[in-house]
Design a protein around this motif. Structure first.
Motif, short mmCIF file in Angstrom:
data_model
loop_
_atom_site.label_atom_id
_atom_site.label_comp_id
_atom_site.label_asym_id
_atom_site.label_seq_id
_atom_site.Cartn_x
_atom_site.Cartn_y
_atom_site.Cartn_z
N ALA A 65 -2.65 52.48 -4.93
CA ALA A 65 -2.57 53.55 -3.94
C ALA A 65 -3.52 54.66 -4.37
O ALA A 65 -3.43 55.15 -5.49
CB ALA A 65 -1.15 54.07 -3.83
N SER A 66 -4.44 55.06 -3.50
CA SER A 66 -5.45 56.05 -3.88
C SER A 66 -5.56 57.20 -2.88
O SER A 66 -6.41 58.07 -3.03
CB SER A 66 -6.82 55.37 -4.00
N MET A 67 -4.73 57.19 -1.86
CA MET A 67 -4.78 58.23 -0.83
C MET A 67 -3.36 58.53 -0.35
O MET A 67 -2.42 57.81 -0.67
CB MET A 67 -5.58 57.75 0.38
N CYS A 68 -3.25 59.58 0.43
CA CYS A 68 -2.01 59.90 1.12
C CYS A 68 -2.19 59.57 2.60
O CYS A 68 -3.31 59.55 3.10
CB CYS A 68 -1.69 61.39 1.00
N ARG A 69 -1.08 59.32 3.27
CA ARG A 69 -1.17 59.08 4.70
C ARG A 69 -0.01 59.74 5.42
O ARG A 69 1.06 59.97 4.85
CB ARG A 69 -1.21 57.59 5.01
N LYS A 70 -0.27 60.03 6.66
CA LYS A 70 0.75 60.55 7.57
C LYS A 70 0.60 59.76 8.86
O LYS A 70 -0.49 59.68 9.42
CB LYS A 70 0.53 62.04 7.83
N ILE A 71 1.68 59.16 9.29
CA ILE A 71 1.68 58.41 10.54
C ILE A 71 2.62 59.12 11.50
O ILE A 71 3.76 59.43 11.16
CB ILE A 71 2.15 56.95 10.32
N ARG A 72 2.09 59.38 12.68
CA ARG A 72 2.90 59.98 13.74
C ARG A 72 2.87 58.99 14.89
O ARG A 72 1.80 58.62 15.37
CB ARG A 72 2.29 61.32 14.15
N GLN A 73 4.04 58.54 15.32
CA GLN A 73 4.06 57.56 16.39
C GLN A 73 5.12 57.92 17.43
O GLN A 73 6.16 58.48 17.11
CB GLN A 73 4.26 56.14 15.88
N LYS A 74 4.78 57.59 18.64
CA LYS A 74 5.70 57.81 19.76
C LYS A 74 6.02 56.43 20.34
O LYS A 74 5.13 55.73 20.81
CB LYS A 74 5.04 58.69 20.82
N VAL A 75 7.29 56.06 20.26
CA VAL A 75 7.73 54.77 20.77
C VAL A 75 8.81 55.04 21.81
O VAL A 75 9.86 55.61 21.49
CB VAL A 75 8.27 53.88 19.63
N HIS A 76 8.52 54.66 23.05
CA HIS A 76 9.46 54.86 24.16
C HIS A 76 9.93 56.32 24.24
O HIS A 76 11.12 56.59 24.39
CB HIS A 76 10.65 53.91 24.06
#
Length: 151
Positions: A65-76
């Motif tokens: 792991a060499s980075m950070c992530r942010k996931i934003r998702q809209k489901v229904h």
């Protein structure tokens, strides 16, 4: 003495410009388990994770792991947020962390995927759009170095 001062200044400049890529620390949470993980992000109850201590993934042998992530998702119609260490990809889009990858799909699905490695905790809220302080600090630092080298 003058040459020693210049060499010392160049060494300090090199340390300032080149950051080490040993490890990065990222926020890890899911908004479906912790509502504080959503935006606006509240990290007051979270502990930051050292990504170098994350386990190796079976399907990605040898990849750290060499980075950070942010996931934003809209489901229904429901927004979900995920923050964690990232194993693959590049920071931002074409190296610019201010931009995120966006995808839409059928059945009312939307996803925004942001990656960064500019500083520890960079997957907090609002970090993908504000680099003014970094730019100003770098400019002032460069000007000071140029001024000292002229002496």
């Amino acid at each position: 003495m003058r040459k020693l001062e210049k060499n010392l200044l160049l060494a300090l400049l090199a340390l300032f410009l080149f950051k080490t890529a040993e490890s990065i620390k990222c926020w890890e949470c899911r908004s479906d388990n912790d509502p504080k993980c959503a935006d606006p992000f509240d990290n007051s109850t979270l502990v930051i994770t050292d990504c170098s201590l994350e386990p190796e993934l079976k399907h990605l042998p040898g990849v750290k792991a060499s980075m950070c992530r942010k996931i934003r998702q809209k489901v229904h119609g429901e927004w979900r947020y995920f923050r964690s260490c990232a194993y693959m990809g590049e920071p931002g889009i074409e190296g610019d962390e201010r931009f995120c990858l966006m995808r839409t799909g059928s059945y009312n699905i939307f996803m925004e995927y942001c990656t960064c490695n500019s500083k520890d905790g960079c997957n907090g809220a609002g970090i993908f759009t504000n680099y003014h302080l970094t730019i100003v600090t770098s400019t002032i630092g460069g000007a000071l170095v140029a001024w000292f080298l002229r002496l």
